[in-house]
Design a protein around this motif. Structure first.
Motif, PDB file in Angstrom:
ATOM      1  N   SER A   1     -24.465 -41.369 -47.552  1.00 58.91           N
ATOM      2  CA  SER A   1     -23.412 -42.219 -46.979  1.00 58.91           C
ATOM      3  C   SER A   1     -23.178 -41.824 -45.526  1.00 58.91           C
ATOM      4  O   SER A   1     -22.931 -40.657 -45.213  1.00 58.91           O
ATOM      5  N   ALA A   2     -23.283 -42.786 -44.652  1.00 55.45           N
ATOM      6  CA  ALA A   2     -23.172 -42.541 -43.210  1.00 55.45           C
ATOM      7  C   ALA A   2     -23.291 -43.877 -42.505  1.00 55.45           C
ATOM      8  O   ALA A   2     -23.531 -44.915 -43.127  1.00 55.45           O
ATOM      9  N   VAL A   3     -23.140 -43.837 -41.186  1.00 57.82           N
ATOM     10  CA  VAL A   3     -23.468 -45.002 -40.367  1.00 57.82           C
ATOM     11  C   VAL A   3     -24.852 -44.754 -39.769  1.00 57.82           C
ATOM     12  O   VAL A   3     -25.094 -43.718 -39.141  1.00 57.82           O
ATOM     13  N   TYR A   4     -25.739 -45.702 -39.988  1.00 55.05           N
ATOM     14  CA  TYR A   4     -27.102 -45.590 -39.484  1.00 55.05           C
ATOM     15  C   TYR A   4     -27.214 -46.437 -38.226  1.00 55.05           C
ATOM     16  O   TYR A   4     -26.995 -47.644 -38.248  1.00 55.05           O
ATOM     17  N   LEU A   5     -27.530 -45.777 -37.131  1.00 53.24           N
ATOM     18  CA  LEU A   5     -27.593 -46.427 -35.823  1.00 53.24           C
ATOM     19  C   LEU A   5     -29.038 -46.543 -35.360  1.00 53.24           C
ATOM     20  O   LEU A   5     -29.828 -45.616 -35.517  1.00 53.24           O
ATOM     21  N   CYS A   6     -29.324 -47.667 -34.785  1.00 52.24           N
ATOM     22  CA  CYS A   6     -30.632 -47.899 -34.199  1.00 52.24           C
ATOM     23  C   CYS A   6     -30.441 -48.036 -32.689  1.00 52.24           C
ATOM     24  O   CYS A   6     -29.420 -48.562 -32.225  1.00 52.24           O
ATOM     25  N   ALA A   7     -31.382 -47.546 -31.924  1.00 55.10           N
ATOM     26  CA  ALA A   7     -31.345 -47.683 -30.471  1.00 55.10           C
ATOM     27  C   ALA A   7     -32.726 -48.075 -29.984  1.00 55.10           C
ATOM     28  O   ALA A   7     -33.738 -47.783 -30.632  1.00 55.10           O
ATOM     29  N   SER A   8     -32.760 -48.737 -28.841  1.00 52.95           N
ATOM     30  CA  SER A   8     -34.055 -49.025 -28.238  1.00 52.95           C
ATOM     31  C   SER A   8     -33.996 -48.721 -26.752  1.00 52.95           C
ATOM     32  O   SER A   8     -32.924 -48.673 -26.150  1.00 52.95           O
ATOM     33  N   SER A   9     -35.154 -48.468 -26.184  1.00 49.00           N
ATOM     34  CA  SER A   9     -35.239 -48.249 -24.741  1.00 49.00           C
ATOM     35  C   SER A   9     -36.519 -48.881 -24.224  1.00 49.00           C
ATOM     36  O   SER A   9     -37.466 -49.132 -24.985  1.00 49.00           O
ATOM     37  N   LEU A  10     -36.557 -49.079 -22.933  1.00 50.76           N
ATOM     38  CA  LEU A  10     -37.692 -49.765 -22.315  1.00 50.76           C
ATOM     39  C   LEU A  10     -38.996 -49.065 -22.657  1.00 50.76           C
ATOM     40  O   LEU A  10     -40.016 -49.694 -22.926  1.00 50.76           O
ATOM     41  N   ALA A  11     -38.953 -47.738 -22.636  1.00 50.20           N
ATOM     42  CA  ALA A  11     -40.091 -46.919 -23.031  1.00 50.20           C
ATOM     43  C   ALA A  11     -39.527 -45.590 -23.461  1.00 50.20           C
ATOM     44  O   ALA A  11     -38.329 -45.345 -23.373  1.00 50.20           O
ATOM     45  N   GLY A  12     -40.404 -44.699 -23.942  1.00 52.34           N
ATOM     46  CA  GLY A  12     -39.926 -43.368 -24.252  1.00 52.34           C
ATOM     47  C   GLY A  12     -39.631 -42.617 -22.969  1.00 52.34           C
ATOM     48  O   GLY A  12     -39.863 -43.107 -21.876  1.00 52.34           O
ATOM     49  N   GLY A  13     -39.108 -41.410 -23.099  1.00 52.29           N
ATOM     50  CA  GLY A  13     -38.834 -40.619 -21.911  1.00 52.29           C
ATOM     51  C   GLY A  13     -37.409 -40.764 -21.451  1.00 52.29           C
ATOM     52  O   GLY A  13     -36.492 -40.817 -22.254  1.00 52.29           O
ATOM     53  N   ALA A  14     -37.220 -40.855 -20.163  1.00 51.60           N
ATOM     54  CA  ALA A  14     -35.880 -40.775 -19.596  1.00 51.60           C
ATOM     55  C   ALA A  14     -35.155 -42.105 -19.548  1.00 51.60           C
ATOM     56  O   ALA A  14     -34.095 -42.211 -18.959  1.00 51.60           O
ATOM     57  N   TYR A  15     -35.705 -43.114 -20.157  1.00 55.80           N
ATOM     58  CA  TYR A  15     -35.038 -44.411 -20.126  1.00 55.80           C
ATOM     59  C   TYR A  15     -33.786 -44.393 -21.007  1.00 55.80           C
ATOM     60  O   TYR A  15     -33.738 -43.757 -22.042  1.00 55.80           O
ATOM     61  N   GLU A  16     -32.808 -45.156 -20.557  1.00 56.17           N
ATOM     62  CA  GLU A  16     -31.539 -45.273 -21.258  1.00 56.17           C
ATOM     63  C   GLU A  16     -31.753 -45.871 -22.640  1.00 56.17           C
ATOM     64  O   GLU A  16     -32.524 -46.808 -22.805  1.00 56.17           O
ATOM     65  N   GLN A  17     -31.086 -45.317 -23.623  1.00 54.57           N
ATOM     66  CA  GLN A  17     -31.149 -45.867 -24.971  1.00 54.57           C
ATOM     67  C   GLN A  17     -29.925 -46.749 -25.217  1.00 54.57           C
ATOM     68  O   GLN A  17     -28.798 -46.347 -24.953  1.00 54.57           O
ATOM     69  N   TYR A  18     -30.187 -47.939 -25.716  1.00 52.10           N
ATOM     70  CA  TYR A  18     -29.129 -48.890 -26.020  1.00 52.10           C
ATOM     71  C   TYR A  18     -28.967 -48.942 -27.535  1.00 52.10           C
ATOM     72  O   TYR A  18     -29.942 -49.177 -28.251  1.00 52.10           O
ATOM     73  N   PHE A  19     -27.737 -48.752 -27.969  1.00 48.54           N
ATOM     74  CA  PHE A  19     -27.483 -48.639 -29.400  1.00 48.54           C
ATOM     75  C   PHE A  19     -27.016 -49.958 -30.005  1.00 48.54           C
ATOM     76  O   PHE A  19     -26.308 -50.739 -29.366  1.00 48.54           O
ATOM     77  N   GLY A  20     -27.405 -50.166 -31.253  1.00 48.52           N
ATOM     78  CA  GLY A  20     -26.918 -51.293 -32.023  1.00 48.52           C
ATOM     79  C   GLY A  20     -25.575 -50.968 -32.653  1.00 48.52           C
ATOM     80  O   GLY A  20     -25.074 -49.842 -32.527  1.00 48.52           O
ATOM     81  N   PRO A  21     -24.994 -51.948 -33.361  1.00 48.34           N
ATOM     82  CA  PRO A  21     -23.658 -51.763 -33.942  1.00 48.34           C
ATOM     83  C   PRO A  21     -23.641 -50.866 -35.169  1.00 48.34           C
ATOM     84  O   PRO A  21     -22.584 -50.421 -35.596  1.00 48.34           O
ATOM     85  N   GLY A  22     -24.815 -50.604 -35.746  1.00 49.77           N
ATOM     86  CA  GLY A  22     -24.877 -49.704 -36.891  1.00 49.77           C
ATOM     87  C   GLY A  22     -24.767 -50.404 -38.226  1.00 49.77           C
ATOM     88  O   GLY A  22     -24.289 -51.545 -38.327  1.00 49.77           O
TER      89      GLY A  22
END
Lengths: 114, 113
Positions: A87-108
Motif C-alpha cells: 500500500s502506497a502511492v506509486y508515482l511515475c515520472a518522465s524526462s527528455l532523456a536520462g541524466g540531468a534532465y528534469e523529471q516531471y511527475f504524474g499524479p500517482g
C-alpha cells in the motif's frame, strides 16, 4: 502540452490479488521512472527505463514487482500477489532523456491493499 | 549507500519571515533537485542545480548548491501562506538516470498568517 498521466488514480485490492498500474509519459520523453511514496519509507526509486529497456531492476522491492515499457511510451508496473505493505502511492515520472534532465511527475496511483 | 538528509523536517513560521531548509547528501554528486508537494498532490519541480555554486531563484524561493560541502539550501524570503507545502530535495548520483533520484524525507512547511 499534456503532462504525465497515470491510471487508475485509486486502486483498492484484496491481499493476494494482482494489480497493474499504468503510466503515460510526456510525448517525446525517452526516460521513464517509477517511484513509490509511503509514510514509512518516504519516496523510493523503483525502476528506470531508457526507451524500452530497464538497465537495472534491483530497485524493485521484491520479485512480485515487474515493469515493462512498450513502444518507448506507455509503461505498466505489475504487482503480483499483493501484500498490505505494498500500500502506497506509486508515482511515475518522465524526462527528455536520462541524466540531468528534469523529471516531471504524474499524479500517482494510490494503492490500498486490504 | 547514498543518504540524503533534510532539516528541519517540520517548520512552522509566520508570514513575512525568512528561513532556510538544508539538504545534506553523503556521496559526491553535482545534480541536485528541489520539488514541492501539496497535500494529496504529486511532485512539482522547483529547481535543478547542476554545478557547484549554482544558484537559482524563483519568486520568494532561492536554491543553491555547494558540491564540495555536499550541501544544498532552499531559502524562503518573506514567506507567504501560499508557500505552505512539503519540500523535497533529491540527488542523482550516477547520472544517466539509472539510479533514479534519491529523495530526502521532506520538510513540511506551514506558514501562518
Amino acid at each position: 502540452g499534456a503532462g504525465v498521466s497515470q491510471s487508475p488514480s485509486n486502486k483498492v485490492t484484496e491481499k493476494g490479488k494482482d494489480v497493474e498500474l499504468r503510466c503515460d509519459p510526456i510525448s517525446g520523453h525517452t526516460a521513464l521512472y517509477w517511484y513509490r511514496q509511503s509514510l514509512g519509507q518516504g519516496l523510493e526509486f523503483l525502476i528506470y527505463f531508457q526507451g524500452n529497456s530497464a538497465p537495472d531492476k534491483s530497485g524493485l522491492p521484491s520479485d512480485r514487482f515487474s515493469a515493462e515499457r512498450t513502444g518507448g511510451s506507455v509503461s505498466t508496473l505489475t504487482i503480483q500477489r499483493t501484500q498490505q505493505e505494498d500500500s502506497a502511492v506509486y508515482l511515475c515520472a518522465s524526462s527528455l532523456a536520462g541524466g540531468a534532465y528534469e523529471q516531471y511527475f504524474g499524479p500517482g496511483t494510490r494503492l490500498t491493499v486490504t | 549507500e547514498l543518504k540524503v538528509e533534510q532539516n528541519p523536517l517540520f517548520l512552522s513560521m509566520q508570514e513575512g519571515k525568512n528561513y532556510t531548509i538544508y539538504c545534506n547528501y553523503s556521496t559526491t554528486s553535482d545534480r541536485l533537485y528541489w520539488y514541492r508537494q501539496d497535500p494529496g498532490k504529486s511532485l512539482e519541480s522547483l529547481f535543478v542545480l547542476l554545478s557547484n555554486g549554482a544558484v537559482k531563484q524563483e519568486g520568494r524561493l532561492m536554491a543553491s548548491l555547494d558540491t564540495k560541502a555536499r550541501l544544498s539550501t532552499l531559502h524562503i524570503t518573506a514567506a507567504v501562506h501560499d508557500l505552505s507545502a512539503t519540500y523535497f530535495c533529491a540527488v542523482d548520483v550516477r547520472g544517466g538516470g539509472a539510479d533514479g533520484l534519491t529523495f530526502g524525507k521532506g520538510t513540511h512547511l506551514i506558514i501562518q498568517p
